[in-house]
Scaffold this motif. Structure first.
Motif, mmCIF file in Angstrom:
data_model
loop_
_atom_site.group_PDB
_atom_site.id
_atom_site.type_symbol
_atom_site.label_atom_id
_atom_site.label_comp_id
_atom_site.label_asym_id
_atom_site.label_seq_id
_atom_site.Cartn_x
_atom_site.Cartn_y
_atom_site.Cartn_z
ATOM 1 N N GLY A 185 0.076 5.684 2.291
ATOM 2 C CA GLY A 185 -0.793 5.738 3.459
ATOM 3 C C GLY A 185 -2.045 6.549 3.247
ATOM 4 N N ALA A 186 -2.079 7.335 2.185
ATOM 5 C CA ALA A 186 -3.238 8.188 1.950
ATOM 6 C C ALA A 186 -4.398 7.445 1.297
ATOM 7 C CB ALA A 186 -2.831 9.370 1.077
ATOM 8 N N THR A 187 -4.121 6.302 0.664
ATOM 9 C CA THR A 187 -5.169 5.530 -0.002
ATOM 10 C C THR A 187 -4.985 4.046 0.282
ATOM 11 O OG1 THR A 187 -4.006 5.080 -2.072
ATOM 12 C CG2 THR A 187 -5.148 7.198 -1.920
ATOM 13 N N ALA A 188 -5.963 3.264 -0.138
ATOM 14 C CA ALA A 188 -5.894 1.805 0.000
ATOM 15 C C ALA A 188 -5.270 1.158 -1.234
ATOM 16 C CB ALA A 188 -7.297 1.248 0.208
ATOM 17 N N GLU A 247 -9.836 -8.591 2.338
ATOM 18 C CA GLU A 247 -10.881 -8.644 3.367
ATOM 19 C C GLU A 247 -10.455 -7.891 4.626
ATOM 20 O OE1 GLU A 247 -11.660 -12.792 3.984
ATOM 21 O OE2 GLU A 247 -12.381 -13.079 1.927
ATOM 22 N N THR A 248 -9.229 -8.140 5.061
ATOM 23 C CA THR A 248 -8.712 -7.492 6.261
ATOM 24 C C THR A 248 -8.627 -5.984 6.077
ATOM 25 O OG1 THR A 248 -7.439 -9.453 6.840
ATOM 26 C CG2 THR A 248 -6.740 -7.387 7.850
ATOM 27 N N ARG A 249 -8.101 -5.551 4.930
ATOM 28 C CA ARG A 249 -7.973 -4.118 4.645
ATOM 29 C C ARG A 249 -9.350 -3.450 4.561
ATOM 30 N NH1 ARG A 249 -3.995 -0.843 4.912
ATOM 31 N NH2 ARG A 249 -4.250 0.041 2.865
ATOM 32 N N THR A 250 -10.323 -4.152 4.031
ATOM 33 C CA THR A 250 -11.668 -3.589 3.939
ATOM 34 C C THR A 250 -12.215 -3.327 5.335
ATOM 35 O OG1 THR A 250 -12.058 -4.762 1.858
ATOM 36 C CG2 THR A 250 -14.000 -3.966 3.038
ATOM 37 N N GLU A 251 -12.029 -4.278 6.244
ATOM 38 C CA GLU A 251 -12.478 -4.102 7.629
ATOM 39 C C GLU A 251 -11.741 -2.944 8.294
ATOM 40 O OE1 GLU A 251 -11.887 -7.897 9.474
ATOM 41 O OE2 GLU A 251 -13.371 -8.874 8.187
ATOM 42 N N GLU A 252 -10.425 -2.859 8.100
ATOM 43 C CA GLU A 252 -9.625 -1.794 8.707
ATOM 44 C C GLU A 252 -10.022 -0.414 8.173
ATOM 45 O OE1 GLU A 252 -5.525 -4.421 9.219
ATOM 46 O OE2 GLU A 252 -5.691 -2.950 7.597
ATOM 47 N N MET A 253 -10.186 -0.322 6.871
ATOM 48 C CA MET A 253 -10.470 0.962 6.239
ATOM 49 C C MET A 253 -11.888 1.461 6.545
ATOM 50 S SD MET A 253 -7.994 2.301 4.516
ATOM 51 C CE MET A 253 -6.368 1.864 4.011
ATOM 52 N N ALA A 254 -12.786 0.571 6.904
ATOM 53 C CA ALA A 254 -14.157 0.980 7.203
ATOM 54 C C ALA A 254 -14.176 2.040 8.306
ATOM 55 C CB ALA A 254 -14.995 -0.222 7.604
ATOM 56 N N PRO A 266 -13.020 5.397 5.424
ATOM 57 C CA PRO A 266 -14.197 4.785 4.798
ATOM 58 C C PRO A 266 -14.370 5.129 3.316
ATOM 59 C CG PRO A 266 -14.849 6.438 6.419
ATOM 60 C CD PRO A 266 -13.378 6.261 6.554
ATOM 61 N N ALA A 267 -13.845 6.259 2.871
ATOM 62 C CA ALA A 267 -13.963 6.619 1.458
ATOM 63 C C ALA A 267 -13.148 5.683 0.560
ATOM 64 C CB ALA A 267 -13.507 8.064 1.249
ATOM 65 N N GLU A 268 -12.210 4.925 1.148
ATOM 66 C CA GLU A 268 -11.370 4.003 0.388
ATOM 67 C C GLU A 268 -11.988 2.613 0.246
ATOM 68 O OE1 GLU A 268 -8.233 4.775 -1.161
ATOM 69 O OE2 GLU A 268 -9.189 6.713 -0.794
ATOM 70 N N VAL A 269 -13.026 2.327 1.004
ATOM 71 C CA VAL A 269 -13.642 1.002 0.986
ATOM 72 C C VAL A 269 -14.130 0.592 -0.407
ATOM 73 C CG1 VAL A 269 -15.559 -0.385 1.895
ATOM 74 C CG2 VAL A 269 -14.137 0.975 3.445
ATOM 75 N N PRO A 270 -14.749 1.481 -1.189
ATOM 76 C CA PRO A 270 -15.171 1.059 -2.536
ATOM 77 C C PRO A 270 -14.018 0.561 -3.419
ATOM 78 C CG PRO A 270 -16.296 3.072 -1.928
ATOM 79 C CD PRO A 270 -15.267 2.823 -0.863
ATOM 80 N N LYS A 271 -12.840 1.127 -3.235
ATOM 81 C CA LYS A 271 -11.677 0.648 -3.995
ATOM 82 C C LYS A 271 -11.383 -0.805 -3.625
ATOM 83 C CE LYS A 271 -9.404 5.141 -4.281
ATOM 84 N NZ LYS A 271 -8.221 5.921 -3.882
ATOM 85 N N LEU A 272 -11.452 -1.103 -2.346
ATOM 86 C CA LEU A 272 -11.188 -2.466 -1.879
ATOM 87 C C LEU A 272 -12.293 -3.419 -2.303
ATOM 88 C CD1 LEU A 272 -9.828 -1.346 1.530
ATOM 89 C CD2 LEU A 272 -8.569 -2.837 -0.037
ATOM 90 N N GLU A 273 -13.510 -2.934 -2.326
ATOM 91 C CA GLU A 273 -14.623 -3.784 -2.758
ATOM 92 C C GLU A 273 -14.510 -4.154 -4.234
ATOM 93 O OE1 GLU A 273 -17.962 -2.307 0.478
ATOM 94 O OE2 GLU A 273 -17.896 -1.331 -1.482
ATOM 95 N N GLY A 274 -13.828 -3.328 -5.009
ATOM 96 C CA GLY A 274 -13.621 -3.622 -6.424
ATOM 97 C C GLY A 274 -12.300 -4.304 -6.716
ATOM 98 N N ALA A 275 -11.553 -4.667 -5.673
ATOM 99 C CA ALA A 275 -10.215 -5.235 -5.849
ATOM 100 C C ALA A 275 -10.222 -6.406 -6.829
ATOM 101 C CB ALA A 275 -9.657 -5.695 -4.508
ATOM 102 N N VAL A 276 -9.160 -6.490 -7.600
ATOM 103 C CA VAL A 276 -8.993 -7.568 -8.568
ATOM 104 C C VAL A 276 -7.909 -8.506 -8.063
ATOM 105 C CG1 VAL A 276 -8.273 -8.131 -10.920
ATOM 106 C CG2 VAL A 276 -9.678 -6.107 -10.499
ATOM 107 N N ALA A 331 -7.967 3.174 -8.075
ATOM 108 C CA ALA A 331 -8.995 4.211 -8.106
ATOM 109 C C ALA A 331 -9.888 4.056 -9.321
ATOM 110 C CB ALA A 331 -8.335 5.591 -8.114
ATOM 111 N N ASP A 332 -9.312 3.554 -10.418
ATOM 112 C CA ASP A 332 -10.038 3.407 -11.676
ATOM 113 C C ASP A 332 -9.777 2.003 -12.215
ATOM 114 O OD1 ASP A 332 -11.177 3.519 -14.194
ATOM 115 O OD2 ASP A 332 -10.023 5.267 -14.862
#
Length: 152
Positions: A77-80, A106-113, A117-127, A141-142
């Motif tokens: 729960g602490a990260t995406a 996509e859904t998680r990105t909207e929720e995390m925004a 919000p600090a977790e959004v970049p992780k979702l934007e880089g999702a593979v 994270a990496d």
């Protein structure tokens, strides 16, 4: 002499053709093995907890009857961050699952925004990737270790 030279040129061209084919298809993902490799790779900032197959299918909107094997892990729960690898009976099910995994991101990105919000970049880089009848989702994270894994 011209015929010998022409024959040698033709042979060289025939031997060069396989190199132009774009390579071979990568092997399908193996849920348990590949998940362990990614979990140990250093891609994640925290230990991820295992999620049972039925719960994972409900989470991602995947029909449990089509899944042959799965390895799914999520943040406490602490990260995406999350990792999901599924294999299916056929490629059609894998294609549908890939779309479901992409919708999840996509859904998680909207929720995390709003929530984290600090977790959004992780979702934007999702593979998300499909190999034959298998699919992969990584939110990390990496992404360096993830790219290395996918190349191997």
């Amino acid at each position: 002499m011209r015929r010998v030279f022409s024959a040698l040129c033709a042979l060289c061209l025939l031997l060069a053709l396989p190199a132009c084919g774009g390579g071979t298809a990568k092997a399908p993902f193996v849920p348990a093995d590949d998940a362990q490799a990614l979990l140990a790779s250093g891609a994640f900032s925290e230990p991820l907890a295992p999620i049972g197959q039925d719960m994972a299918c409900a989470l991602y909107g995947i029909d449990t009857d089509t899944v042959r094997a799965a390895a799914v892990y999520g943040s406490t729960g602490a990260t995406a961050e999350e990792l999901a690898i599924f294999t299916f009976a056929g490629e059609d099910q894998a294609k549908a699952a890939l779309a479901a995994l992409q919708r999840r991101v996509e859904t998680r990105t909207e929720e995390m925004a709003d929530y984290l919000p600090a977790e959004v970049p992780k979702l934007e880089g999702a593979v998300t990737e499909r190999r034959g009848a298998s699919v992969l989702l990584v939110v990390a994270a990496d992404y360096g270790p993830v790219r290395d894994f996918l190349k191997g």
